[in-house]
Design a protein around this motif. Structure first.
Motif, short mmCIF file in Angstrom:
data_model
loop_
_atom_site.label_atom_id
_atom_site.label_comp_id
_atom_site.label_asym_id
_atom_site.label_seq_id
_atom_site.Cartn_x
_atom_site.Cartn_y
_atom_site.Cartn_z
N GLU A 55 0.79 -1.33 -0.23
CA GLU A 55 -0.34 -0.20 -0.21
C GLU A 55 1.23 1.53 -0.05
O GLU A 55 0.27 2.43 -0.72
N SER A 56 2.34 0.99 0.44
CA SER A 56 3.11 2.28 0.48
C SER A 56 3.41 2.02 -0.63
O SER A 56 4.43 1.04 -1.24
N SER A 57 3.88 3.58 -1.00
CA SER A 57 4.71 3.58 -2.55
C SER A 57 6.67 3.58 -2.03
O SER A 57 7.32 2.83 -3.44
N GLY A 58 6.51 3.11 -0.79
CA GLY A 58 7.84 3.24 -0.21
C GLY A 58 9.43 4.41 -1.37
O GLY A 58 10.51 4.05 -1.10
N GLU A 59 8.71 4.90 -1.71
CA GLU A 59 9.58 6.53 -2.25
C GLU A 59 10.54 7.32 -1.02
O GLU A 59 11.73 7.56 -1.65
N VAL A 60 9.91 7.28 0.21
CA VAL A 60 11.35 7.46 1.54
C VAL A 60 11.05 6.25 2.01
O VAL A 60 10.92 6.41 3.06
N SER A 61 13.00 6.29 1.92
CA SER A 61 13.16 5.32 3.06
C SER A 61 13.97 5.35 3.79
O SER A 61 14.66 7.13 4.30
N LEU A 62 13.32 5.07 5.28
CA LEU A 62 13.87 5.38 6.70
C LEU A 62 15.02 5.36 6.41
O LEU A 62 16.53 6.71 7.48
#
Length: 429
Positions: free
Chosen positions: A143-150
């Protein structure tokens, strides 16, 4: 309602499990029932012992008493599922690791801390690694695009970019459905939501008593869970919880009884409170050190309160509290993937930070959680800047980043004051 069919990604726990098997003789995989522990371990196992298999449980328990080494024979890594039924396996496995002198020999899975740990005589230090599995994150469900990596934010947070695919309706549904693998890919949203209702019933009817053999009242357990749901994200003391239960249910209950119920829920990984962060501050302002109350997944609070997605959308204050629980769940998984932990901060003057992701190397990020909107983002940003100004950077590192984590908002971006604004639908580990 939102779609219920997902093409979800590899679990983050799969990667962590491989790393731990390479480094240690055995890995103990803990976490709530139905979060996917056994399925994950099965994919890495070369042989499996299901200790609680109804056809063989009596035989297995007899062997655990009379010929325990027989249970350990098999190609490695060998999975021993529900190991806590025979806690003496712990010492037997430790002994095998010492004598075989190999890594990646055993995986142990269980949904509870052993009720009887008298058979465990050694800590397992140097032989065992621990892996805590939680319900699936929005990145893992797809559901998350994952474009921002923690993880990337700790090394470079100069810019962030991402488009949020989630609407407020999507987030409300995700809070209520939870991250339980069995809730995904159901034919209807109603069927997906039904999973956590049945899970909640199992907790209160049997699991809370079966964990340590102490009989506990189902209705009292439900009253406690409702109180805990109302107090999500708060540093509530046991007397506060007792008072809340009495105010809402007129129930006579002691602090000792509530503590017993809470400890049982922790043993079956339903409750996962958050410890306080203790930074070096320029001032001598006292820091509040009480744990913050959280469920391991927001859907448990939803089931306890008897509400659904539409109720959240009509009560944004409650949705904000339970959205925070969802974010804490995901941040814990993402932090663990980066060798870190999640804390909260609050001082005696009321300055607080919802979450602090602190890595083992001393790096940390400050995160405020808001549903979204200009007012909420401004409030979160103001809190972050106030806390950052109090940190004594001569004694510890400056924060690697400061972030307002939101439910909605079309994009992830960096403000002119260097505060990141990131929708949860853009985040991954």
């Amino acid at each position: 309602m939102p779609e219920t069919n997902f093409k979800y990604r590899q679990r983050i726990a799969d990667i962590l499990l491989e790393e731990k098997l390479d480094a240690m003789g055995a890995v103990l995989i803990e976490g709530p029932k139905a979060c996917g522990k056994t399925t994950t371990a099965e994919q890495h196992a070369k042989s499996i012992l299901y200790l609680d298999d109804p056809d063989n449980i009596n035989q297995n328990l007899q062997l655990a008493e009379t010929n325990i080494k027989r249970l350990l024979i098999g190609e490695t890594p060998r999975l021993i599922d529900e190991w806590q039924i025979a806690p003496q396996l712990w010492d037997a496995i430790r002994f095998e690791i010492d004598h075989r002198k190999e890594d990646g020999l055993f995986m142990l899975t269980g949904s509870a801390v052993p009720a009887d740990d008298t058979a465990i005589h050694h800590t397992g230090a140097g032989r065992f690694a621990w892996l805590t599995m939680r319900p699936m994150t929005l990145w893992e469900t797809g559901e998350s695009s994952g474009e921002v990596s923690l993880g990337d934010l700790f090394s470079h947070s100069e810019t962030v970019e991402g488009t949020n695919p989630l609407t407020m309706d999507d987030v409300a549904f995700a809070i209520c459905r939870g991250g339980w693998p069995k809730s995904l890919n159901k034919k209807t949203p109603k069927a997906a939501l039904r999973q956590v209702t049945e899970y909640y019933e199992a907790i209160t009817r049997s699991d809370i008593s079966r964990v340590d053999g102490v009989e506990r009242d189902e209705l009292r357990a439900k009253r406690l869970l409702r109180s805990y749901a109302r107090l999500q994200g708060a540093m509530s003391s046991i007397p506060t919880i007792v008072a809340d239960m009495k105010a809402n249910e007129q129930d006579k209950i002691s602090e000792a009884t509530v503590t017993s119920y809470i400890n049982a829920l922790k043993k079956i990984f339903v409750i996962e409170d958050m410890p306080a962060w203790n930074p070096n501050l320029r001032s001598k302002t006292a820091i509040r050190t009480s744990d913050t109350r959280y469920f391991v997944d927001p859907s448990i609070a939803i089931a306890a309160l008897g509400i659904g997605p539409n109720d959240l959308l009509n009560d944004l204050e409650t949705m904000g509290l339970l959205f925070e629980t969802l974010c804490v769940r995901d941040l814990r998984v993402y932090a663990e993937a980066n060798d870190g932990n999640v804390f909260h901060f609050r001082d005696k003057n009321g300055l607080e930070c919802d979450t602090v992701v602190h890595l083992r190397n001393g790096s940390y990020g400050l995160i405020e959680i808001k549903l979204g909107g200009g007012t909420g983002i401004e409030e979160g940003a103001s809190n972050l800047k106030s806390l950052a100004e109090k940190i004594d950077t001569t004694k510890m590192k400056a924060p690697s980043f400061m972030m307002v984590l939101t439910a909605v908002g079309q994009y992830a971006y960096k403000r002119s004051d260097n505060i990141l604004v990131v929708p949860i639908g853009c985040l991954k580990d």
